[in-house]
Motif scaffolding. Sequence first.
Motif: not given
Lengths: 338, 338
Positions: A64-65, A67-68, A71, B330-336, B338
């Motif tokens: 995860f990045p 910024e999470v 958040q 929730a305004g949370v970024s998802g998984q990237e 890698p």
Amino acid sequence: VSSERLAEIQSRIDRQAKPQGSLGRLEEFARRYVAITGREDVRRKAVFTFAGDHGVVEEGVSAFPREVTPQMVLNFLDGGAAINALARSVGAEVVVVDMGVDYDFSPMEGLLLKKVAKGTANFARGPAMTRRQAIQALETGIEIAFDCKEKGIDLVGTGDMGIGNTTPSTAIAAAFTGLSVARLTHRGTGIGDAALARKIVVIEEGLKLNAPDPADPVDVLAKVGGFEIGGIAGLVLGCAACGIPVVVDGFISTAGALIASELHPGVRDYIFAAHQSVEIGHGAMLERIGQRPILNLDMRLGEGTGGALAMGLIEASLRALREIRTFDDAGVSGQEAP
Amino acid sequence: VSSERLAEIQSRIDRQAKPQGSLGRLEEFARRYVAITGREDVRRKAVFTFAGDHGVVEEGVSAFPREVTPQMVLNFLDGGAAINALARSVGAEVVVVDMGVDYDFSPMEGLLLKKVAKGTANFARGPAMTRRQAIQALETGIEIAFDCKEKGIDLVGTGDMGIGNTTPSTAIAAAFTGLSVARLTHRGTGIGDAALARKIVVIEEGLKLNAPDPADPVDVLAKVGGFEIGGIAGLVLGCAACGIPVVVDGFISTAGALIASELHPGVRDYIFAAHQSVEIGHGAMLERIGQRPILNLDMRLGEGTGGALAMGLIEASLRALREIRTFDDAGVSGQEAP
């Protein structure tokens, strides 16, 4: 924790109308809780979710990045995360502690602003923090415990949030147990094979570069730890000092508890290990702490989620202690001799 | 239980702001509960503690005298037993079902008078009950499930009380698994070495004398079972028929659930195995049913105590399903990647 007091409570449990020992570990939970607190109930309980960022994420060790982290802190404060749901299910409060998130939070209900710095340094390049910062993180946790004592919080749970924080936790596990990094490293929130191999190399090189001294737990925290891990370690120390049982969540929390228990082995009696995490290094740390996990539900979320569930079981054990009648009171015949 | 429906619920869980699968078995509990009931909450939950006496106690297989069965039933009705305390801790009702206690109870709140007979016959000398009685016991349990459906009881727990009932339960385990009695027999409520050896001989001889047919589960129940075990088996069958998830407690309850699942393998999807009992034959039965225990707290009390605790965890899993926000909300970024 006094062994005489433990025996006294057990002998009271043994007069209850049931085969001796038949409530298994519930009897242990009740015995320890009462011996630690001198109480038979829980007035208030709270989960402290410590949050921090990690310089080592620039090595690509997390799914995860970065910024999470902030958040999710905002999600906790808004009540929409897993820890909020599970804490509500057992009637526990959730308090978020900003130990070192790379974000400026405004003061908010349920948030303690205790930032040591905006994230640790990358321990693949040098120490994660200074010794002074490590001590500041520990002291923050200790102060929270003393504050709990004053507020009548009788049962405390630990939790964590920090993108990348399985990496320092694994480094801490390796530093104290002496086991190989390859054997202790897991996929965290869900990285693939290449990132897993990279994570192992990063941890191995970070340990080699920083050479943390396992005989000096503050040094381990400073060299390869995290601010939230230091806060958790401090909370565990403080709870033991104040006579508050502390329910230690999963992998990251256990890394904090391990630092605390290496600083003072006496804290081990105050620790309730919430659950067995999927993270493979977790068992090795629990073994060193000497506490068996209460639950094993294949969880690997952190936040304090396993701790919240375990709190419910500890509270149930106290209800059993208070409410099960003795053989005499219930008019039930005791055991024969066969 | 529809596998499409299970996948649908899982995909909803997978959109929640947390690493996929990170709530482990809680996700399984929620998925199954919702697929079975079509609901996302529990309106009412109840533990049914089935009680019965056992002719085989005259062989000296139990640590407690026979009069403890009715004494404990009265203790349950009075609210002073372990199951009362633990059911209260999760907000579940306790209903006691007299399936075959050697005592005349007056009608009382919380007691269902369903006596088949005043205890089974001694299966060391002949069949424990007639086939007709076995069917009556099963039908009683089935009727209770239908009654639950009408009353809006969405989650059912099983429990047992019956001095001597680990002996028929072990016989049932041996009959279905084909494992040796010596390997399956444990100390029950706490018998010594000589009584344990005697218990093994009694079960072995009872199985030899009665030759229960594992292909005919009603025959197994009749030959070496118990009235409370038959009631539990019927409740499990009825819950599956009505679409009610049923939390099966420990060793004795699992013997009942095993009879049900041998009668109809489809019931297995409706069973939540509450906990791993200390009784060594328990694991073999659970394996045959194909459900992993939720808890492992070294308990061996019965009454439904493990089931009550597990109900709390199932309910927590539903709260997680209902209350954890999605990444988007929730305004949370998802998984990237890698």
